[in-house]
Design an enzyme around this catalytic site. Structure first.
Site, PDB file in Angstrom:
ATOM      1  N   ASP A   1       0.793  -1.230   0.000  1.00 43.33           N
ATOM      2  CA  ASP A   1       0.000   0.000   0.000  1.00 43.33           C
ATOM      3  C   ASP A   1       0.825   1.280   0.000  1.00 43.33           C
ATOM      4  O   ASP A   1       0.298   2.353   0.287  1.00 43.33           O
ATOM      5  CB  ASP A   1      -0.943  -0.005   1.212  1.00 43.33           C
ATOM      6  CG  ASP A   1      -2.140  -0.924   0.980  1.00 43.33           C
ATOM      7  OD1 ASP A   1      -2.671  -0.913  -0.144  1.00 43.33           O
ATOM      8  OD2 ASP A   1      -2.532  -1.637   1.921  1.00 43.33           O
TER       9      ASP A   1
ATOM     10  N   ASP B   1      -7.139  -3.697  -5.325  1.00 41.33           N
ATOM     11  CA  ASP B   1      -6.712  -2.399  -4.794  1.00 41.33           C
ATOM     12  C   ASP B   1      -5.281  -2.047  -5.210  1.00 41.33           C
ATOM     13  O   ASP B   1      -4.896  -0.881  -5.266  1.00 41.33           O
ATOM     14  CB  ASP B   1      -6.763  -2.394  -3.254  1.00 41.33           C
ATOM     15  CG  ASP B   1      -7.899  -3.195  -2.657  1.00 41.33           C
ATOM     16  OD1 ASP B   1      -8.342  -4.163  -3.291  1.00 41.33           O
ATOM     17  OD2 ASP B   1      -8.332  -2.870  -1.550  1.00 41.33           O
TER      18      ASP B   1
HETATM   19  N1  GLY Z   1      -7.494  -1.125   0.249  1.00 35.83           N
HETATM   20  C1  GLY Z   1      -8.436  -1.626   1.177  1.00 35.83           C
HETATM   21  C2  GLY Z   1      -9.799  -1.063   1.026  1.00 35.83           C
HETATM   22  O1  GLY Z   1     -10.162  -0.456   0.049  1.00 35.83           O
HETATM   23  O2  GLY Z   1     -10.556  -1.264   1.960  1.00 35.83           O
END
Ligand code: GLY
Length: 387
Positions: free
Chosen positions: A107, A167
């Site tokens: 992330d 994501d």
């Molecule tokens: N990246 C995790 C979410 O969108 O909850």
């Protein structure tokens, strides 16, 4: 002839009556976030959401959302040029700095590009550049060329060792930036290979999306699973919003028409879905079992609105529809149905988001990333209307 039609469609976006009062919305956001800052005198925990008991849910900087609050402060600075926002944004950005060395998460794009990326864009501070290059190096360590994807999590239920979530598309922009900045083609190539394998494996033939794909060590797909959404074969709304935003970014960064075409196809799935409500803010999953008695996820609405405003500029005549739908989403988010009044909603801007109903977590709460993409969408809307 075709060129003329595209020009006419762009002119007509620009002259469309302005429906959202961006100045008013930013003024309210500023007042709300001054209260938020007053409630958070120290930056050791990142601002994330609210708990069911009405207290703040603040989390450590290693949480994937740590870049969003500083990012929103940078958007307030961009809009107002008021140095008080620059000061706060720098402070909250610095609180994320140590994550540049974090190799345990995919992330880093979210965490570092929304904080330090905006700092660099708005201040040209060379220190931000250094932090971002290190962040891209850390992110690239999670790419295994034998698999051809960046690993999202280190494991997934069922003993899987190479899970990749949709994501992850949001972390590629950092790699494109780092490739341009350093001249190292590797970052660029990783982003392309990841995006291409995601097209191959993460979508169904109707352009709906899976959340989690688990691979073996040679890049073979083992299982296709759901995590935050409803079921393995449903489409989790925010996951799909990340996909739309991610492939719009892929087109911006590469100008390869295949990404534009793909971004449009997955957008059309979202916009044409019979379960998308009239206000264009989706339920938390497109196949949630009790629609219409299900929670909306306004964060998915905010991400999609911002992405569609960009997509509309690349899409010729088709762009008119994307623009109109994006404006409808921003109008909905700016209405009292979703937009918190001063002092409401634990001082977040947007109400009615869902983190993970599939995990019984964060249901009908504020979420810091909804605020971030809402402010980004407002700025993009304002830029469109100034053309
Ligand atoms: N990246 C995790 C979410 O969108 O909850």
């Amino acid at each position: 002839m075709k060129k003329m039609m595209i020009m006419l469609s762009l002119i007509s976006f620009g002259t469309m009556a302005q429906k959202i009062d961006v100045n008013k919305q930013f003024a309210l956001a500023g007042q709300q976030y001054l209260r938020m800052l007053a409630d958070h005198p120290d930056t050791s925990k990142t601002i994330h959401s609210a708990k069911p008991d009405g207290t703040y849910r603040d989390l450590p900087s290693s949480w994937w959302c740590s870049g969003f609050f500083p990012g929103s402060l940078w958007y307030l600075y961009e809009k107002t040029k008021d140095v008080k926002w620059e000061k706060s944004a720098r402070l909250w950005t610095a609180a994320v700095e140590k994550e540049q060395y974090n190799k345990g998460t995919h992330d880093l794009g979210f965490m570092m590009f929304d904080s330090f990326g905006n700092e660099l864009r708005l201040t040209k501070d060379p220190h931000a550049k250094k932090v971002l290059i290190q962040s891209a190096k850390s992110l690239a360590t999670r790419f295994d060329p034998k698999v051809g994807l960046i690993k999202s999590w280190n494991s997934f239920k069922g003993g899987f060792k190479y899970p990749v979530i949709i994501d992850n598309m949001m972390n590629l922009e950092l790699l494109f930036w780092a490739s341009r900045e350093t001249g190292d083609q590797t970052f660029h190539d990783i982003a392309i290979i990841h995006a291409d394998n995601t097209i191959k494996n993460h979508f169904r033939s109707d352009y709906s999306s899976y959340h989690v794909i688990c691979y073996d060590e040679n890049g073979k797909v083992l299982v296709k699973k759901q995590h935050q959404g409803y079921q393995d074969e449903s489409t989790w709304s925010r996951g799909h919003a990340w996909a739309i935003y991610g492939y719009v970014t892929m087109y911006r960064e590469t100008k390869d028409k295949k990404y534009l075409d793909f971004a449009q196809k997955i957008t059309d799935f979202y916009l044409n879905h019979p379960n998308l409500p009239a206000d264009k803010i989706p339920y938390w999953d497109f196949s949630a079992p009790n629609i219409p008695n299900e929670e909306r996820d306004a964060s998915a609405g905010a991400i999609t609105a911002s992405a569609l405003l960009e997509l509309s500029t690349y899409s010729g005549a088709k762009g008119k529809r994307y623009y109109a739908d994006a404006v409808k989403m921003l109008e909905s988010l700016s209405s009292p149905a979703y937009r918190a009044a001063l002092g409401e909603n634990n001082n977040f801007l947007i109400k009615h988001c869902v983190g993970a109903k599939g995990l019984n977590s964060e249901i009908d709460v504020p979420l810091v990333y909804a605020d971030y993409y809402y402010l980004e969408g407002l700025l993009r809307y304002q830029r469109h209307n100034k053309k």
